[in-house]
Design a protein around this motif. Structure first.
Motif, mmCIF file in Angstrom:
data_model
loop_
_atom_site.group_PDB
_atom_site.id
_atom_site.type_symbol
_atom_site.label_atom_id
_atom_site.label_comp_id
_atom_site.label_asym_id
_atom_site.label_seq_id
_atom_site.Cartn_x
_atom_site.Cartn_y
_atom_site.Cartn_z
ATOM 1 N N GLY A 11 40.432 32.478 38.788
ATOM 2 C CA GLY A 11 41.568 33.447 38.302
ATOM 3 C C GLY A 11 42.006 33.255 36.969
ATOM 4 O O GLY A 11 42.624 33.933 36.330
ATOM 5 N N TYR A 12 41.301 32.056 36.382
ATOM 6 C CA TYR A 12 41.620 31.755 34.857
ATOM 7 C C TYR A 12 40.432 31.372 34.363
ATOM 8 O O TYR A 12 39.449 31.067 34.636
ATOM 9 N N GLY A 16 37.705 32.789 24.236
ATOM 10 C CA GLY A 16 38.059 32.254 22.904
ATOM 11 C C GLY A 16 38.866 31.200 23.138
ATOM 12 O O GLY A 16 38.477 30.266 23.703
ATOM 13 N N ASN A 17 40.105 31.345 22.869
ATOM 14 C CA ASN A 17 41.080 30.347 22.866
ATOM 15 C C ASN A 17 42.203 30.899 23.848
ATOM 16 O O ASN A 17 43.278 30.272 23.865
ATOM 17 N N ARG A 18 42.057 31.980 24.710
ATOM 18 C CA ARG A 18 42.854 32.458 25.637
ATOM 19 C C ARG A 18 42.620 32.480 27.067
ATOM 20 O O ARG A 18 41.323 32.760 27.275
ATOM 21 N N LYS A 19 43.243 32.371 27.976
ATOM 22 C CA LYS A 19 43.127 32.036 29.331
ATOM 23 C C LYS A 19 43.676 33.542 29.683
ATOM 24 O O LYS A 19 44.638 33.993 29.661
ATOM 25 N N ILE A 20 42.797 34.144 30.789
ATOM 26 C CA ILE A 20 42.978 35.294 31.518
ATOM 27 C C ILE A 20 43.610 34.898 32.686
ATOM 28 O O ILE A 20 42.702 34.437 33.456
ATOM 29 N N THR A 21 44.728 35.718 32.920
ATOM 30 C CA THR A 21 45.314 35.653 34.371
ATOM 31 C C THR A 21 45.668 36.905 34.878
ATOM 32 O O THR A 21 45.382 38.025 33.982
ATOM 33 N N TYR A 22 46.127 37.071 35.927
ATOM 34 C CA TYR A 22 46.298 38.379 36.528
ATOM 35 C C TYR A 22 47.403 39.016 35.686
ATOM 36 O O TYR A 22 47.788 40.242 35.610
ATOM 37 N N PHE A 23 48.462 38.226 34.888
ATOM 38 C CA PHE A 23 49.523 38.968 34.126
ATOM 39 C C PHE A 23 49.231 38.735 32.625
ATOM 40 O O PHE A 23 50.005 39.139 31.822
ATOM 41 N N SER A 24 47.882 38.382 32.379
ATOM 42 C CA SER A 24 47.676 38.249 30.715
ATOM 43 C C SER A 24 47.616 39.790 30.060
ATOM 44 O O SER A 24 48.109 39.853 28.888
ATOM 45 N N ASN A 25 47.482 40.779 30.648
ATOM 46 C CA ASN A 25 47.358 42.403 30.235
ATOM 47 C C ASN A 25 48.411 43.211 30.793
ATOM 48 O O ASN A 25 47.907 43.608 32.010
ATOM 49 N N GLU A 153 36.680 38.493 35.819
ATOM 50 C CA GLU A 153 37.101 37.210 36.317
ATOM 51 C C GLU A 153 38.233 37.569 37.441
ATOM 52 O O GLU A 153 38.444 36.504 38.139
ATOM 53 N N ILE A 154 38.996 38.388 37.079
ATOM 54 C CA ILE A 154 40.047 38.702 37.970
ATOM 55 C C ILE A 154 40.134 40.080 38.710
ATOM 56 O O ILE A 154 41.017 40.568 39.507
ATOM 57 N N ARG A 155 38.911 40.705 38.860
ATOM 58 C CA ARG A 155 38.505 41.943 39.296
ATOM 59 C C ARG A 155 39.017 41.892 40.913
ATOM 60 O O ARG A 155 39.728 42.943 41.550
ATOM 61 N N GLY A 156 38.586 40.872 41.770
ATOM 62 C CA GLY A 156 39.018 40.867 42.909
ATOM 63 C C GLY A 156 40.479 40.709 43.430
ATOM 64 O O GLY A 156 40.714 41.590 44.233
ATOM 65 N N GLY A 157 41.353 40.264 42.667
ATOM 66 C CA GLY A 157 42.485 40.117 42.995
ATOM 67 C C GLY A 157 43.203 41.498 42.493
ATOM 68 O O GLY A 157 44.194 41.833 43.293
ATOM 69 N N LEU A 158 42.933 41.967 41.379
ATOM 70 C CA LEU A 158 43.385 43.426 40.846
ATOM 71 C C LEU A 158 43.063 44.416 42.107
ATOM 72 O O LEU A 158 43.814 45.225 42.461
ATOM 73 N N VAL A 159 41.835 44.425 42.566
ATOM 74 C CA VAL A 159 41.397 45.429 43.506
ATOM 75 C C VAL A 159 42.147 45.150 44.990
ATOM 76 O O VAL A 159 42.686 46.141 45.441
ATOM 77 N N THR A 463 29.880 37.579 45.116
ATOM 78 C CA THR A 463 30.252 38.401 43.671
ATOM 79 C C THR A 463 31.259 37.879 42.921
ATOM 80 O O THR A 463 31.659 38.639 41.960
ATOM 81 N N LYS A 464 31.918 36.798 43.332
ATOM 82 C CA LYS A 464 33.199 36.445 42.638
ATOM 83 C C LYS A 464 32.898 35.957 41.275
ATOM 84 O O LYS A 464 31.820 35.415 40.922
ATOM 85 N N GLY A 465 33.442 36.627 40.168
ATOM 86 C CA GLY A 465 33.281 36.080 38.888
ATOM 87 C C GLY A 465 32.071 36.845 38.176
ATOM 88 O O GLY A 465 31.500 36.385 37.117
ATOM 89 N N LEU A 466 31.388 37.539 38.877
ATOM 90 C CA LEU A 466 30.114 38.236 38.197
ATOM 91 C C LEU A 466 30.330 39.574 37.680
ATOM 92 O O LEU A 466 31.217 40.262 37.923
ATOM 93 N N THR A 467 29.850 39.846 36.263
ATOM 94 C CA THR A 467 30.029 41.227 35.932
ATOM 95 C C THR A 467 29.007 42.171 36.824
ATOM 96 O O THR A 467 28.424 41.790 37.696
#
Length: 496
Positions: A11-12, A16-25, A153-159, A463-467
């Motif tokens: 989920g994270y 770069g220098n930024r962590k992606i979470t469900y609330f990042s964008n 990386e967070i596709r599963g949670g958002l779907v 399929t967790k975390g895969l493009t």
């Protein structure tokens, strides 16, 4: 640039220098919620009719005197959903995810108005068909639209948020049923108010973009690049465009349009569709809508004769379903799709056995007692295990296992399998329970759940975390062997 998952969490990620979470964008999260209103319509429509039917029978004597009319009013929405899901895949591929959503909203809103104003049961049945068509198209579109707009990386949670909207819609329908019980025209309000979310979604969707992946593969001007800037940070943009360029080249080598029969011509697509459609079928045949449609009846079968208590327990079941989906949203990107489904099915098997034993041991004609409460415990366990896993996993997996050119049509076909299975379960549970006994019926469902466990273990990859591109490679390796992977790596080495 490298993207590495943090230990123990998908989920994270470090981008770069930024962590992606469900609330990042916030933009992607807002799109997810708006697209998920289609799931809300899905859930509301499947739940509201159970309460509305009680009052429809009071207004229309023909319905009160005909169990066939009652079954038709309930099931016609499922018939519409089957047709809508089958057509929805083609609509998605031909016109895009945004237009498909808008079409679904218009059809659903029209159906709501027709139902609320129905002068006789036959017009009401037509309105149920219309809302079913809208729900069917939405059930295909929302997961695909959310998946294509989400960082992998967070596709599963958002779907899975779409599934939360479905279970939330079911819970909302029970609350609305209770709210309008003392209002004149009770059932007309119950059914008509469902048009409001459709109008809201239509209005908000006008301001959202088309799926950037769909636009890119359709090569429509520079719109995809502008869309990607809203969904991804600049450090991710180059990687996404590069992956899509590879996908676009592969699509150009295929036929311009993909038909239903094409799904079965390619071995890797057949394998992907088998996994996706199988998950959708087992989601229904393990009994979820037996519980959601007939929980008051099951409670009364267990010896609780009070209608109010049966409805209250049904409301609790719906609330547990929604709460369990929230847990699933967290687990699906941390624990993984396959592991979550297997764990969920293990608990479902135990719960169904508990239900079966409770009804086998209950003395004939007895009132509420130990075995009655044992049956209620079985229902609670069933929802507690099903909701976090087999609730969201089939929809999430189906949104990500198909190549772009097949994603709409395969998603539509697998959703059709879900709705057909739903219809079979809804129409057969009471008849089977009457013919074989309730205990035997739940034992059969437990056997189906065992088959589902074996199916997931054998046919469904993680399929967790895969493009999308990495998932597509999984199917090619499964279809053509490990030699494909080696050949692919050599080609990548030459290109670099």
């Amino acid at each position: 640039m490298t993207i590495e998952s943090l230990p123990g969490s998908s989920g994270y990620i470090d981008a770069g220098n930024r962590k992606i979470t469900y609330f990042s964008n916030g933009y992607v999260l807002g799109l997810t919620v708006i697209a998920g209103i289609g799931g809300l319509l899905f859930g509301y429509d499947t739940g509201v009719i159970s309460g509305a039917l009680l009052y429809i029978k009071d207004d229309f004597e023909a319905v009160n005197n005909s169990s066939f009319l009652q079954e038709t009013i309930v099931s016609m929405a499922l018939v519409g959903a089957i047709i809508g899901a089958a057509a929805g895949g083609w609509i998605n591929d031909a016109y895009g995810r945004k237009k498909a959503t808008l079409i679904a909203d218009v059809v659903f809103a029209m159906g709501s108005v027709v139902m609320a104003a129905a002068p006789d049961p036959y017009v009401l049945i037509f309105g149920r068909l219309l809302v079913g068509l809208g729900v069917g198209v939405a059930s295909v579109t929302a997961p695909v639209y959310i998946a294509e707009a989400s960082p992998f990386e967070i596709r599963g949670g958002l779907v899975s948020t779409n599934v939360l909207m479905i279970t939330g819609g079911q819970f909302l329908s029970y609350l609305v049923n209770l709210a309008f019980t003392e209002v004149p025209g009770t059932w007309r309000w119950m059914l008509g108010v469902s048009g409001v979310p459709a109008v809201v979604q239509f209005s908000l969707m006008l301001f959202l973009p088309e799926s950037p992946r769909w636009l890119y593969l359709k090569v429509i001007n520079h719109k995809p690049l502008l869309c990607f800037l809203k969904f991804y940070d600049p450090c991710r943009l180059e990687e996404e465009i590069e992956q899509l360029s590879v996908a676009l080249e592969e699509e150009r080598q295929r036929k311009n349009s993909v038909g239903y029969w094409d799904v079965f011509k390619s071995k890797e697509i057949r394998l992907a569709f088998l996994a996706g459609a199988g998950l959708q079928a087992f989601q229904q045949f393990t009994g979820i809508n037996t519980v959601m449609y007939y929980s008051p009846t099951i409670v009364q079968m267990a010896g609780f004769s009070s209608n109010q208590l049966a409805l209250l327990l049904s409301l609790i079941v719906a609330a547990m379903n929604a709460a369990g989906t929230v847990v699933g949203i967290y687990l699906i990107d941390h624990f993984g799709r396959r592991k979550l489904a297997l764990s969920s099915l293990s608990g479902v098997i135990v719960a169904l056995i508990v239900l079966s034993v409770a009804f086998f041991l209950q003395p004939s004609g007895s009132s509420t007692g130990l075995y009655g409460w044992m049956a209620v415990l079985g229902l609670a366990l069933y929802i507690a295990f099903f909701a976090p896993g087999m609730g969201p996993v089939p929809w999430t997996v189906n949104s990500e296992i198909y190549p772009e050119s097949y994603r709409g049509i395969c998603g539509g076909m697998s959703a059709t399998v879900n709705w057909v299975s739903n219809l079979i379960v809804a129409q057969s549970f009471l008849s089977i329970a009457e013919a074989l006994g309730t205990g035997a019926t739940f034992l059969i469902l437990a056997g189906v759940a065992v088959l589902a466990f074996v199916f997931v273990a054998v046919f469904v990859p993680e399929t967790k975390g895969l493009t999308f591109e990495e998932v597509e490679r999984i199917w090619k390796v499964k279809a053509w062997g490990s030699g494909y992977a080696s050949e692919g790596l050599l080609e990548e080495g030459r290109e670099s």
